[in-house]
Design a protein around this motif. Structure first.
Motif, PDB file in Angstrom:
ATOM      1  N   THR A 162     -27.079 -10.495 -26.001  1.00 53.43           N
ATOM      2  CA  THR A 162     -26.214 -10.923 -26.855  1.00 53.43           C
ATOM      3  C   THR A 162     -25.265 -12.089 -26.013  1.00 53.43           C
ATOM      4  N   LYS A 163     -25.218 -12.062 -24.550  1.00 53.67           N
ATOM      5  CA  LYS A 163     -24.458 -12.804 -23.795  1.00 53.67           C
ATOM      6  C   LYS A 163     -25.122 -14.094 -23.511  1.00 53.67           C
ATOM      7  N   TYR A 164     -26.146 -14.098 -23.586  1.00 57.72           N
ATOM      8  CA  TYR A 164     -27.488 -15.393 -23.242  1.00 57.72           C
ATOM      9  C   TYR A 164     -27.770 -16.066 -24.808  1.00 57.72           C
ATOM     10  N   THR A 165     -27.400 -15.601 -25.799  1.00 58.53           N
ATOM     11  CA  THR A 165     -27.727 -16.173 -27.252  1.00 58.53           C
ATOM     12  C   THR A 165     -26.656 -16.671 -27.742  1.00 58.53           C
ATOM     13  N   GLY A 220     -32.324 -16.866 -27.682  1.00 57.45           N
ATOM     14  CA  GLY A 220     -31.173 -17.379 -26.938  1.00 57.45           C
ATOM     15  C   GLY A 220     -31.606 -18.591 -25.961  1.00 57.45           C
ATOM     16  N   ILE A 221     -30.901 -18.848 -24.871  1.00 61.03           N
ATOM     17  CA  ILE A 221     -30.948 -19.892 -23.937  1.00 61.03           C
ATOM     18  C   ILE A 221     -32.351 -19.848 -23.124  1.00 61.03           C
ATOM     19  N   GLY A 222     -32.898 -18.723 -23.130  1.00 65.74           N
ATOM     20  CA  GLY A 222     -34.265 -18.595 -22.295  1.00 65.74           C
ATOM     21  C   GLY A 222     -34.315 -18.757 -21.050  1.00 65.74           C
ATOM     22  N   ILE A 223     -35.294 -18.661 -20.119  1.00 61.26           N
ATOM     23  CA  ILE A 223     -35.092 -18.828 -18.842  1.00 61.26           C
ATOM     24  C   ILE A 223     -36.221 -19.539 -18.206  1.00 61.26           C
ATOM     25  N   ARG A 281     -29.015 -14.993 -10.348  1.00 59.03           N
ATOM     26  CA  ARG A 281     -28.340 -15.479 -11.595  1.00 59.03           C
ATOM     27  C   ARG A 281     -29.145 -16.528 -11.685  1.00 59.03           C
ATOM     28  N   VAL A 282     -29.507 -16.943 -12.968  1.00 61.27           N
ATOM     29  CA  VAL A 282     -30.109 -18.336 -13.020  1.00 61.27           C
ATOM     30  C   VAL A 282     -29.023 -19.264 -12.999  1.00 61.27           C
ATOM     31  N   ASP A 283     -27.755 -18.959 -13.838  1.00 64.21           N
ATOM     32  CA  ASP A 283     -26.769 -20.061 -13.999  1.00 64.21           C
ATOM     33  C   ASP A 283     -25.458 -19.057 -13.408  1.00 64.21           C
ATOM     34  N   ARG A 313     -22.139 -19.402 -15.392  1.00 63.04           N
ATOM     35  CA  ARG A 313     -22.456 -19.017 -17.015  1.00 63.04           C
ATOM     36  C   ARG A 313     -22.064 -17.408 -16.947  1.00 63.04           C
ATOM     37  N   SER A 314     -22.991 -16.521 -15.905  1.00 62.88           N
ATOM     38  CA  SER A 314     -23.005 -15.314 -15.894  1.00 62.88           C
ATOM     39  C   SER A 314     -21.413 -15.084 -15.609  1.00 62.88           C
ATOM     40  N   ARG A 315     -20.916 -15.438 -14.672  1.00 58.32           N
ATOM     41  CA  ARG A 315     -19.432 -15.224 -14.210  1.00 58.32           C
ATOM     42  C   ARG A 315     -18.608 -15.211 -15.556  1.00 58.32           C
ATOM     43  N   GLY A 346     -27.091  -6.124 -13.302  1.00 57.49           N
ATOM     44  CA  GLY A 346     -27.564  -5.649 -14.629  1.00 57.49           C
ATOM     45  C   GLY A 346     -29.169  -5.425 -14.704  1.00 57.49           C
ATOM     46  N   LEU A 347     -29.818  -6.325 -14.425  1.00 53.87           N
ATOM     47  CA  LEU A 347     -31.374  -6.387 -14.398  1.00 53.87           C
ATOM     48  C   LEU A 347     -31.782  -5.456 -13.422  1.00 53.87           C
ATOM     49  N   SER A 348     -31.096  -5.450 -12.157  1.00 50.98           N
ATOM     50  CA  SER A 348     -31.615  -4.812 -11.095  1.00 50.98           C
ATOM     51  C   SER A 348     -31.503  -3.205 -11.139  1.00 50.98           C
TER      52      SER A 348
HETATM   53  P1  ADP Z   1     -25.791 -10.813 -15.122  1.00 47.09           P
HETATM   54  O1  ADP Z   1     -24.791  -9.945 -14.906  1.00 47.09           O
HETATM   55  O2  ADP Z   1     -25.689 -12.102 -14.585  1.00 47.09           O
HETATM   56  O3  ADP Z   1     -26.266 -10.915 -16.375  1.00 47.09           O
HETATM   57  P2  ADP Z   1     -28.275  -9.568 -14.521  1.00 47.09           P
HETATM   58  O4  ADP Z   1     -28.935  -8.872 -13.597  1.00 47.09           O
HETATM   59  O5  ADP Z   1     -28.156  -8.741 -16.087  1.00 47.09           O
HETATM   60  O6  ADP Z   1     -26.888  -9.984 -14.343  1.00 47.09           O
HETATM   61  O7  ADP Z   1     -29.093 -10.799 -15.148  1.00 47.09           O
HETATM   62  C1  ADP Z   1     -29.510 -11.772 -14.220  1.00 47.09           C
HETATM   63  C2  ADP Z   1     -29.579 -13.059 -14.837  1.00 47.09           C
HETATM   64  O8  ADP Z   1     -30.922 -13.081 -15.656  1.00 47.09           O
HETATM   65  C3  ADP Z   1     -28.465 -13.642 -15.679  1.00 47.09           C
HETATM   66  O9  ADP Z   1     -27.622 -14.066 -14.635  1.00 47.09           O
HETATM   67  C4  ADP Z   1     -29.259 -14.612 -16.342  1.00 47.09           C
HETATM   68  O10 ADP Z   1     -28.947 -15.758 -15.686  1.00 47.09           O
HETATM   69  C5  ADP Z   1     -30.537 -13.950 -16.574  1.00 47.09           C
HETATM   70  N1  ADP Z   1     -30.702 -13.531 -17.787  1.00 47.09           N
HETATM   71  C6  ADP Z   1     -30.848 -11.977 -18.042  1.00 47.09           C
HETATM   72  N2  ADP Z   1     -30.962 -11.774 -19.348  1.00 47.09           N
HETATM   73  C7  ADP Z   1     -31.126 -12.892 -20.059  1.00 47.09           C
HETATM   74  C8  ADP Z   1     -31.339 -13.182 -21.312  1.00 47.09           C
HETATM   75  N3  ADP Z   1     -31.654 -12.483 -22.308  1.00 47.09           N
HETATM   76  N4  ADP Z   1     -31.589 -14.698 -21.571  1.00 47.09           N
HETATM   77  C9  ADP Z   1     -31.402 -15.423 -20.656  1.00 47.09           C
HETATM   78  N5  ADP Z   1     -31.193 -15.334 -19.444  1.00 47.09           N
HETATM   79  C10 ADP Z   1     -30.868 -14.177 -19.161  1.00 47.09           C
END
Ligand code: ADP
Length: 391
Positions: free
Chosen positions: A292-295, A320-323, A337-339, A342-344, A352-354
């Motif tokens: 929901t954050k990245y769409t 959403g924005i994709g990676i 973080r990719v961006d 944007r994440s902040r 979150g993902l780790s």
């Molecule tokens: P964050 O708290 O920054 O969201 P996460 O560990 O959850 O940290 O995710 C790491 C990074 O992966 C994010 O900063 C974002 O750049 C990318 N990311 C995660 N999920 C998505 C998604 N569904 N679509 C696009 N980018 C994503």
């Protein structure tokens, strides 16, 4: 005449006595020599048995063992040392340490008789090769009667990698904490310097302080969750994943609607899992929250689950924005973080993902991501279903 006969008799007696004494002494020394011979034999047999035992111990050891003579030439190498140093069987014998390890520094370390460290780390086969730790033990009187050195080799590649991960993690944590703290401090100083008198400015500053403290609290909470996921075994119980997905999706629906997103669930009912319900909930929350954050507004998020063989498969799909592909291998690292901006801006901690990865792997599961820049992402989690036996 009688005198001469008497002297002869005495002399003969003395000779007989001397002869028998000599005889006795010879018998005694023969007996002693025999005793010495048999104890030498017993010692040799003992030594052979000890040598066999030592050899068996050395060959079965998980550590590499090298015995070096005083010039640093290999006189014994166990199979682990041969494997670690990529040598053929018996291929290390009679080689110098440099020939065996290609490390002049290791040779230097071994030949150094003065004070210094007892262990030395060296790398085999170039920058990507394994790192071995060599510990040295000196024997002033070796088997050969000359000084010998034993080198014990242990592969510390994983240990070194973990040390680097830990160092990077501590560095990242302090950086992540310092940023909001510095911002709070700067605002407090500006307020102190007089900005507090302007109510509008002060209100703006105060709401930034609240945001930054919220961020600190989120980082602390995520660090705790991560540390729990890493250190504790999951407390598993049977539950229905579909029920859990329904709860999470319902919870996110208002937020999705606010962001102009559609959020849907497609799941077989029921989908039994043997897992930690709290931790699986954390996985779903983190993935749905990211989707929901990245769409952007107008986008779609779909949560889908089904059973496949012995696994339960969960997909969180967004358009959403994709990676970009180059980011995918590092996506599950802590704080990656990719961006960043944007994440902040969306309140992300970069953890979150780790957290998701740790929880999934501690359940013997697997996580995958497929993503296309500007098109969307699919995060797939596979968990062993776990079958409930009838009581
Ligand atoms: P964050 O708290 O920054 O969201 P996460 O560990 O959850 O940290 O995710 C790491 C990074 O992966 C994010 O900063 C974002 O750049 C990318 N990311 C995660 N999920 C998505 C998604 N569904 N679509 C696009 N980018 C994503």
């Amino acid at each position: 005449m009688i005198w001469l006969i008497s002297v002869s008799i005495v002399l003969a007696g003395v000779c007989v006595w001397l002869f028998s004494e000599l005889q006795r002494a010879k018998q005694h020394s023969d007996q002693r020599a025999e005793e010495l011979r048999s104890s030498a034999k017993a010692l040799a047999a003992d030594a052979a048995i000890y040598k066999q035992k030592l050899n068996a111990l050395s060959q079965s050891s998980g550590a590499g063992i090298l015995m070096l003579d005083k010039s640093g030439t290999v006189v014994h190498a166990n199979v682990t040392a041969e494997r670690m140093l990529n040598a053929e069987p018996d291929g290390l014998l009679k080689r110098s340490l440099i020939q065996a390890t290609f490390s002049a520094e290791l040779q230097q370390f071994v030949l150094n008789m003065g004070p210094g460290p007892d262990s030395y780390d060296f790398q085999i086969g170039g920058a990507q090769g394994p790192i071995l730790r060599a510990s040295k033990y000196r024997f002033p009187m070796g088997v050969s009667g000359e000084p010998e050195t034993m080198l014990v080799l242990v592969d510390v590649t994983e240990l070194r990698r973990l040390e680097t991960v830990r160092r990077d993690f501590v560095g990242n944590v302090s950086h992540e904490l310092r940023t909001p703290l510095a911002s709070i401090r700067a605002i407090a100083e500006t307020l102190q310097d007089g900005a507090i008198a302007d109510e509008d400015v002060a209100q703006g500053f105060l709401s930034t302080i609240v945001q930054e403290t919220d961020r600190l609290a989120r980082i602390a909470a995520d660090l705790l969750i991560l540390s729990d996921a890493e250190s504790k075994e999951p407390e598993k119980s049977y539950f229905d994943l579909t029920e859990l997905l329904k709860e999470v999706v319902e919870r996110f629906k208002p937020h999705a609607a606010e962001s102009g997103l559609s959020l849907a669930l497609e799941a077989e009912k029921p989908l039994q899992l043997l897992a930690s319900r709290d931790q699986v909930e954390q996985v779903v929350v983190n993935l749905v929250s990211n989707a929901t954050k990245y769409t952007p507004s107008g986008g779609k998020v779909l949560v889908r689950a089904h059973k496949q063989d012995e696994n339960v498969v969960l997909d969180v799909i967004d358009n959403g924005i994709g990676i970009m592909h180059e980011h995918l291998p590092r996506l599950f690292e802590r704080f990656y973080r990719v961006d960043k901006a944007r994440s902040r801006a969306s309140g992300g901690t970069g953890l979150g993902l780790s957290i998701v990865k740790h929880i999934v792997e501690s359940h013997e599961g697997e996580i995958r991501v497929a993503s296309e820049y500007n098109r969307g992402s699919t995060f797939t989690v596979m968990l062993p279903a776990g079958t409930q036996t009838a009581q």
